[in-house]
Write a protein that holds these residues in place. Structure first.
Motif, PDB file in Angstrom:
ATOM      1  N   THR A  46      73.884  11.512  55.875  1.00 54.95           N
ATOM      2  CA  THR A  46      74.608  12.433  56.741  1.00 54.95           C
ATOM      3  C   THR A  46      76.102  12.186  56.581  1.00 54.95           C
ATOM      4  O   THR A  46      76.561  11.050  56.660  1.00 54.95           O
ATOM      5  CB  THR A  46      74.208  12.214  58.212  1.00 54.95           C
ATOM      6  N   ALA A  47      76.847  13.238  56.355  1.00 54.59           N
ATOM      7  CA  ALA A  47      78.301  13.150  56.305  1.00 54.59           C
ATOM      8  C   ALA A  47      78.838  13.720  57.618  1.00 54.59           C
ATOM      9  O   ALA A  47      78.317  14.709  58.133  1.00 54.59           O
ATOM     10  CB  ALA A  47      78.841  13.929  55.111  1.00 54.59           C
ATOM     11  N   ARG A  48      79.870  13.094  58.158  1.00 57.06           N
ATOM     12  CA  ARG A  48      80.442  13.529  59.435  1.00 57.06           C
ATOM     13  C   ARG A  48      81.900  13.936  59.225  1.00 57.06           C
ATOM     14  O   ARG A  48      82.635  13.303  58.482  1.00 57.06           O
ATOM     15  CB  ARG A  48      80.342  12.404  60.452  1.00 57.06           C
ATOM     16  N   TYR A  49      82.274  15.001  59.957  1.00 54.96           N
ATOM     17  CA  TYR A  49      83.605  15.573  59.827  1.00 54.96           C
ATOM     18  C   TYR A  49      84.134  15.969  61.196  1.00 54.96           C
ATOM     19  O   TYR A  49      83.372  16.141  62.140  1.00 54.96           O
ATOM     20  CB  TYR A  49      83.570  16.844  58.949  1.00 54.96           C
ATOM     21  N   GLU A  50      85.432  16.142  61.267  1.00 58.48           N
ATOM     22  CA  GLU A  50      86.043  16.815  62.405  1.00 58.48           C
ATOM     23  C   GLU A  50      86.666  18.080  61.839  1.00 58.48           C
ATOM     24  O   GLU A  50      87.247  18.054  60.747  1.00 58.48           O
ATOM     25  CB  GLU A  50      87.121  15.976  63.074  1.00 58.48           C
ATOM     26  N   ALA A  51      86.522  19.179  62.570  1.00 60.06           N
ATOM     27  CA  ALA A  51      87.125  20.439  62.157  1.00 60.06           C
ATOM     28  C   ALA A  51      87.786  21.075  63.364  1.00 60.06           C
ATOM     29  O   ALA A  51      87.249  21.033  64.468  1.00 60.06           O
ATOM     30  CB  ALA A  51      86.068  21.378  61.584  1.00 60.06           C
ATOM     31  N   GLU A  99      97.656  19.613  65.698  1.00 60.65           N
ATOM     32  CA  GLU A  99      96.655  19.782  66.761  1.00 60.65           C
ATOM     33  C   GLU A  99      96.068  21.184  66.650  1.00 60.65           C
ATOM     34  O   GLU A  99      96.694  22.086  66.093  1.00 60.65           O
ATOM     35  CB  GLU A  99      97.303  19.595  68.145  1.00 60.65           C
ATOM     36  N   PRO A 100      94.895  21.410  67.210  1.00 62.15           N
ATOM     37  CA  PRO A 100      94.283  22.746  67.146  1.00 62.15           C
ATOM     38  C   PRO A 100      95.172  23.815  67.779  1.00 62.15           C
ATOM     39  O   PRO A 100      95.775  23.588  68.819  1.00 62.15           O
ATOM     40  CB  PRO A 100      93.001  22.579  67.965  1.00 62.15           C
ATOM     41  N   THR A 101      95.256  24.965  67.105  1.00 60.69           N
ATOM     42  CA  THR A 101      95.968  26.109  67.681  1.00 60.69           C
ATOM     43  C   THR A 101      95.007  27.264  67.959  1.00 60.69           C
ATOM     44  O   THR A 101      95.424  28.293  68.468  1.00 60.69           O
ATOM     45  CB  THR A 101      97.116  26.590  66.765  1.00 60.69           C
ATOM     46  N   ALA A 102      93.746  27.098  67.597  1.00 59.86           N
ATOM     47  CA  ALA A 102      92.713  28.098  67.868  1.00 59.86           C
ATOM     48  C   ALA A 102      91.656  27.459  68.761  1.00 59.86           C
ATOM     49  O   ALA A 102      91.354  26.273  68.628  1.00 59.86           O
ATOM     50  CB  ALA A 102      92.091  28.583  66.571  1.00 59.86           C
ATOM     51  N   ASP A 103      91.128  28.255  69.665  1.00 64.39           N
ATOM     52  CA  ASP A 103      90.094  27.746  70.560  1.00 64.39           C
ATOM     53  C   ASP A 103      88.780  27.532  69.819  1.00 64.39           C
ATOM     54  O   ASP A 103      88.507  28.169  68.805  1.00 64.39           O
ATOM     55  CB  ASP A 103      89.862  28.720  71.722  1.00 64.39           C
ATOM     56  N   LEU A 104      87.989  26.635  70.370  1.00 65.74           N
ATOM     57  CA  LEU A 104      86.637  26.393  69.890  1.00 65.74           C
ATOM     58  C   LEU A 104      85.819  27.667  70.118  1.00 65.74           C
ATOM     59  O   LEU A 104      85.937  28.293  71.166  1.00 65.74           O
ATOM     60  CB  LEU A 104      86.045  25.242  70.700  1.00 65.74           C
ATOM     61  N   ARG A 141      89.038  21.310  71.796  1.00 62.83           N
ATOM     62  CA  ARG A 141      89.314  22.360  70.813  1.00 62.83           C
ATOM     63  C   ARG A 141      88.942  21.976  69.385  1.00 62.83           C
ATOM     64  O   ARG A 141      89.460  22.548  68.428  1.00 62.83           O
ATOM     65  CB  ARG A 141      90.774  22.789  70.887  1.00 62.83           C
ATOM     66  N   ALA A 142      88.043  21.010  69.222  1.00 63.76           N
ATOM     67  CA  ALA A 142      87.628  20.589  67.879  1.00 63.76           C
ATOM     68  C   ALA A 142      86.106  20.478  67.805  1.00 63.76           C
ATOM     69  O   ALA A 142      85.442  20.276  68.815  1.00 63.76           O
ATOM     70  CB  ALA A 142      88.272  19.260  67.512  1.00 63.76           C
ATOM     71  N   TYR A 143      85.603  20.618  66.603  1.00 64.52           N
ATOM     72  CA  TYR A 143      84.178  20.505  66.340  1.00 64.52           C
ATOM     73  C   TYR A 143      83.869  19.124  65.778  1.00 64.52           C
ATOM     74  O   TYR A 143      84.614  18.605  64.952  1.00 64.52           O
ATOM     75  CB  TYR A 143      83.723  21.535  65.295  1.00 64.52           C
TER      76      TYR A 143
END
Length: 174
Positions: free
Chosen positions: A85-90, A35-40, A72-74
């Motif tokens: 168009t390519a889609r991602y989660e970061a 899971e994210p450990t850094a804020d957006l 907390r994700a992009y």
């Protein structure tokens, strides 16, 4: 002629075609953290026009859109001129004060493998993206703990990252 070839590196790398490139992205079956450990970073949200740092003079820019995804994700979209168009989660993993993005392609057939990137904002309207190449972690055991430890140790090293592109914020776009 290399038109679109370098800009397409990001999309191809994340789409598992990186092995055909001179420098392949490191690919993992898992992120550095579950899971994210850094804020957006809300200052990154918006639309960016991007060029690879080693582009030919006639290389057309790609469009990068960073939007809010799950907490907390992009939600990331990468659009190439005349292409799909390519889609991602970061999302970010915080490693002793340095944020490394865990990036995964979101495909109709299931999610892709993970690649790792780091960004810097030399100015509020300029985004620099770097990717972790295969060569940087080729000898690291394929476990989350070993991977996280190696990326943490190398987080500020020039050997961990390879320049990918530089982007300029699109004025008036959100």
């Amino acid at each position: 002629m290399r038109a679109h070839a370098t800009t397409a590196r990001w999309a191809r790398c994340l789409a598992l075609v990186g092995a055909m490139l001179p420098v392949a992205c490191y690919q993992s079956d898992f992120p550095l953290d579950p899971e994210p450990t850094a804020d957006l970073e809300v200052g990154l949200l918006g639309t960016w026009r991007c060029l690879p740092l080693d582009a030919d003079g006639d290389e057309p820019p790609a469009t990068l859109i960073l939007a809010r995804g799950r907490p907390r994700a992009y939600a990331v979209s990468w659009l190439e001129e005349g292409g799909a168009t390519a889609r991602y989660e970061a999302f970010g993993s915080s490693l002793d004060g340095v944020t490394v993005w865990n990036v995964q392609e979101q495909k109709d057939t299931g999610d892709g493998r993970w690649v790792f990137a780091r960004h810097t904002l030399p100015r509020p309207s300029v985004l620099h993206l770097q990717l972790v190449p295969e060569r940087a972690l080729e000898d690291v055991p394929r476990t989350r703990a070993a991977l996280r430890d190696a990326v943490g140790r190398l987080r500020t090293s020039d050997s961990l990252l390879q320049d990918f592109c530089v982007c300029a914020r699109v004025k008036g776009a959100s």
